[in-house]
Design a protein around this motif. Structure first.
Motif, PDB file in Angstrom:
ATOM      1  N   THR A  29       1.890 -37.551  32.225  1.00  0.00           N
ATOM      2  CA  THR A  29       2.040 -38.030  33.664  1.00  0.00           C
ATOM      3  C   THR A  29       2.369 -36.677  34.542  1.00  0.00           C
ATOM      4  OG1 THR A  29       3.473 -39.607  32.525  1.00  0.00           O
ATOM      5  CG2 THR A  29       4.311 -39.331  34.521  1.00  0.00           C
ATOM      6  N   LEU A  30       3.257 -35.506  34.002  1.00  0.00           N
ATOM      7  CA  LEU A  30       2.583 -34.633  34.833  1.00  0.00           C
ATOM      8  C   LEU A  30       1.993 -33.650  36.077  1.00  0.00           C
ATOM      9  CD1 LEU A  30       5.393 -32.232  36.267  1.00  0.00           C
ATOM     10  CD2 LEU A  30       4.585 -30.604  33.640  1.00  0.00           C
ATOM     11  N   ILE A  31       0.701 -33.769  34.655  1.00  0.00           N
ATOM     12  CA  ILE A  31      -0.532 -33.513  34.756  1.00  0.00           C
ATOM     13  C   ILE A  31      -1.179 -34.459  35.852  1.00  0.00           C
ATOM     14  CG2 ILE A  31      -2.885 -32.617  33.778  1.00  0.00           C
ATOM     15  CD1 ILE A  31      -0.234 -30.521  33.695  1.00  0.00           C
ATOM     16  N   ALA A  32      -1.264 -35.763  35.739  1.00  0.00           N
ATOM     17  CA  ALA A  32      -1.648 -36.409  36.503  1.00  0.00           C
ATOM     18  C   ALA A  32      -1.099 -36.911  37.654  1.00  0.00           C
ATOM     19  CB  ALA A  32      -1.479 -38.164  35.605  1.00  0.00           C
ATOM     20  N   ASN A  33       0.811 -36.600  37.935  1.00  0.00           N
ATOM     21  CA  ASN A  33       1.077 -36.561  38.907  1.00  0.00           C
ATOM     22  C   ASN A  33       1.306 -34.583  40.077  1.00  0.00           C
ATOM     23  OD1 ASN A  33       2.942 -38.683  38.678  1.00  0.00           O
ATOM     24  ND2 ASN A  33       3.957 -37.976  37.873  1.00  0.00           N
ATOM     25  N   LEU A  34       0.775 -34.037  39.079  1.00  0.00           N
ATOM     26  CA  LEU A  34       0.438 -32.808  39.771  1.00  0.00           C
ATOM     27  C   LEU A  34      -1.155 -33.049  40.637  1.00  0.00           C
ATOM     28  CD1 LEU A  34       2.003 -30.003  37.449  1.00  0.00           C
ATOM     29  CD2 LEU A  34       2.753 -30.419  39.628  1.00  0.00           C
ATOM     30  N   ALA A  35      -2.264 -33.435  39.762  1.00  0.00           N
ATOM     31  CA  ALA A  35      -3.528 -33.376  40.353  1.00  0.00           C
ATOM     32  C   ALA A  35      -2.897 -34.605  41.613  1.00  0.00           C
ATOM     33  CB  ALA A  35      -4.038 -33.948  39.000  1.00  0.00           C
ATOM     34  N   GLN A  36      -2.094 -35.259  41.808  1.00  0.00           N
ATOM     35  CA  GLN A  36      -2.773 -36.831  42.601  1.00  0.00           C
ATOM     36  C   GLN A  36      -1.469 -35.950  44.080  1.00  0.00           C
ATOM     37  OE1 GLN A  36      -3.559 -39.468  43.299  1.00  0.00           O
ATOM     38  NE2 GLN A  36      -3.163 -38.923  45.155  1.00  0.00           N
ATOM     39  N   GLY A  58      -9.439 -13.941  35.145  1.00  0.00           N
ATOM     40  CA  GLY A  58      -7.868 -13.378  34.606  1.00  0.00           C
ATOM     41  C   GLY A  58      -6.133 -13.713  35.915  1.00  0.00           C
ATOM     42  N   THR A  59      -6.883 -14.447  36.712  1.00  0.00           N
ATOM     43  CA  THR A  59      -5.902 -14.785  37.619  1.00  0.00           C
ATOM     44  C   THR A  59      -4.986 -15.771  37.917  1.00  0.00           C
ATOM     45  OG1 THR A  59      -7.448 -12.819  39.440  1.00  0.00           O
ATOM     46  CG2 THR A  59      -5.624 -13.942  40.503  1.00  0.00           C
ATOM     47  N   PRO A  60      -3.595 -15.752  37.671  1.00  0.00           N
ATOM     48  CA  PRO A  60      -3.295 -17.070  37.694  1.00  0.00           C
ATOM     49  C   PRO A  60      -3.280 -18.268  38.755  1.00  0.00           C
ATOM     50  CG  PRO A  60      -1.762 -15.631  37.135  1.00  0.00           C
ATOM     51  CD  PRO A  60      -2.633 -14.797  38.223  1.00  0.00           C
ATOM     52  N   VAL A  61      -3.857 -19.857  39.020  1.00  0.00           N
ATOM     53  CA  VAL A  61      -3.822 -20.587  39.385  1.00  0.00           C
ATOM     54  C   VAL A  61      -2.396 -21.407  39.601  1.00  0.00           C
ATOM     55  CG1 VAL A  61      -5.220 -21.915  40.688  1.00  0.00           C
ATOM     56  CG2 VAL A  61      -6.231 -20.409  39.339  1.00  0.00           C
ATOM     57  N   ILE A  62      -2.091 -21.390  40.803  1.00  0.00           N
ATOM     58  CA  ILE A  62      -0.645 -21.651  40.740  1.00  0.00           C
ATOM     59  C   ILE A  62      -0.705 -22.894  42.000  1.00  0.00           C
ATOM     60  CG2 ILE A  62       0.480 -20.142  40.419  1.00  0.00           C
ATOM     61  CD1 ILE A  62       1.644 -19.336  42.743  1.00  0.00           C
ATOM     62  N   LEU A  63       0.398 -24.520  41.302  1.00  0.00           N
ATOM     63  CA  LEU A  63       0.014 -25.343  42.158  1.00  0.00           C
ATOM     64  C   LEU A  63       1.542 -25.091  42.316  1.00  0.00           C
ATOM     65  CD1 LEU A  63      -1.424 -28.934  41.418  1.00  0.00           C
ATOM     66  CD2 LEU A  63       0.587 -29.009  42.539  1.00  0.00           C
ATOM     67  N   GLY A 115      11.483 -29.886  40.558  1.00  0.00           N
ATOM     68  CA  GLY A 115      12.074 -30.480  39.646  1.00  0.00           C
ATOM     69  C   GLY A 115      11.873 -32.665  40.294  1.00  0.00           C
ATOM     70  N   TYR A 116      11.109 -32.624  41.072  1.00  0.00           N
ATOM     71  CA  TYR A 116      11.124 -33.858  41.291  1.00  0.00           C
ATOM     72  C   TYR A 116       9.895 -34.223  40.185  1.00  0.00           C
ATOM     73  CZ  TYR A 116       8.670 -37.703  44.369  1.00  0.00           C
ATOM     74  OH  TYR A 116       8.457 -38.928  45.014  1.00  0.00           O
ATOM     75  N   MET A 117       8.962 -33.546  40.297  1.00  0.00           N
ATOM     76  CA  MET A 117       7.464 -33.638  39.501  1.00  0.00           C
ATOM     77  C   MET A 117       7.963 -33.818  37.850  1.00  0.00           C
ATOM     78  SD  MET A 117       4.651 -34.089  41.596  1.00  0.00           S
ATOM     79  CE  MET A 117       5.290 -34.205  42.462  1.00  0.00           C
ATOM     80  N   ALA A 161       6.786 -22.857  40.860  1.00  0.00           N
ATOM     81  CA  ALA A 161       5.075 -22.885  41.093  1.00  0.00           C
ATOM     82  C   ALA A 161       4.560 -23.817  39.210  1.00  0.00           C
ATOM     83  CB  ALA A 161       4.411 -22.515  41.715  1.00  0.00           C
ATOM     84  N   PHE A 162       3.899 -24.498  39.925  1.00  0.00           N
ATOM     85  CA  PHE A 162       3.180 -24.830  38.478  1.00  0.00           C
ATOM     86  C   PHE A 162       1.385 -23.828  38.173  1.00  0.00           C
ATOM     87  CE2 PHE A 162       6.053 -28.837  39.429  1.00  0.00           C
ATOM     88  CZ  PHE A 162       6.330 -28.941  38.089  1.00  0.00           C
ATOM     89  N   VAL A 163       1.375 -23.439  36.922  1.00  0.00           N
ATOM     90  CA  VAL A 163       0.667 -22.946  36.812  1.00  0.00           C
ATOM     91  C   VAL A 163      -0.936 -24.154  36.564  1.00  0.00           C
ATOM     92  CG1 VAL A 163      -1.052 -21.720  34.289  1.00  0.00           C
ATOM     93  CG2 VAL A 163       1.368 -21.461  34.890  1.00  0.00           C
ATOM     94  N   TRP A 164      -1.862 -24.005  37.294  1.00  0.00           N
ATOM     95  CA  TRP A 164      -2.707 -24.890  37.387  1.00  0.00           C
ATOM     96  C   TRP A 164      -3.989 -24.425  36.755  1.00  0.00           C
ATOM     97  CZ3 TRP A 164      -1.724 -29.755  37.620  1.00  0.00           C
ATOM     98  CH2 TRP A 164      -2.794 -30.747  38.005  1.00  0.00           C
ATOM     99  N   GLY A 165      -4.370 -23.157  36.448  1.00  0.00           N
ATOM    100  CA  GLY A 165      -5.695 -22.166  36.241  1.00  0.00           C
ATOM    101  C   GLY A 165      -5.217 -21.183  36.322  1.00  0.00           C
TER     102      GLY A 165
END
Length: 182
Positions: free
Chosen positions: A10-17, A129-134, A61-63, A121-125
């Motif tokens: 659910t977290l991953i789906a909500n973050l993507a949205q 070697g460089t973090p992608v954050i959401l 926290g909301y996510m 933030a959240f690690v997204w990818g």
């Protein structure tokens, strides 16, 4: 546990949205926007968090709360903690220096460029070697960034408070997702 895995999905789906919505301006730092209103009412955060302060921790926290996962709380009470530093000791530590241990959705805390605070933030990818954050309050809106330390300092912590489901427990998913469309 199975509940954690459902919460993780659910977290991953909500973050993507949220990332998709952020591309269309519906997560800008404007308290009249429905997404911001919902975040504030669900978290119990004061609108000044968005208008006068940083709201990255409120978004995180909301996510987490929407996904039924643990989130940093204020004491006393059950309100979401609006300070990014509240996530420095959240859940279990994931080795900051070992990106192979990171998973999509992990909490990442970085130092602000002034060195006086934290950003969460959240690690997204991972892109080469460089973090992608959401996260929220990234350029005053929800966005996905390739994090090169621009606007933030060193990574302070990577944390997780859930079980990653087996199908998502693979580092290569981070690299694949970082290059995929949201």
């Amino acid at each position: 546990a199975a509940g954690d895995q459902g919460g993780y999905k659910t977290l991953i789906a909500n973050l993507a949205q949220a990332a998709r919505d952020g591309l269309h301006g519906s997560w800008n730092s404007d308290t009249s926007l429905p997404n911001i209103k919902n975040m504030l009412s669900t978290t119990g955060a004061d609108p000044s968090v968005v208008t006068k302060f940083a709201w990255c921790a409120t978004f995180a926290g909301y996510m987490l709360k929407l996904a039924g996962l643990p989130y940093a709380k204020t004491k006393p009470g059950d309100h979401i903690n609006t300070l990014a530093s509240a996530y420095l000791n959240y859940g279990q530590a994931i080795d900051v220096g070992n990106q192979q241990a990171w998973r999509q959705g992990d909490i990442i805390c970085t130092q602000t460029n002034s060195g006086s605070g934290s950003h969460v933030a959240f690690v997204w990818g991972v892109n080469a070697g460089t973090p992608v954050i959401l996260g929220g309050n990234q350029g005053k809106h929800v966005a996905v960034y390739i994090w090169r330390g621009d606007g933030t300092g060193a990574t302070q912590a990577v944390r997780r408070a859930w079980t990653v489901p087996p199908e998502a427990d693979n580092y290569s998913i981070l690299a694949q997702h970082a290059s995929a469309n949201i």
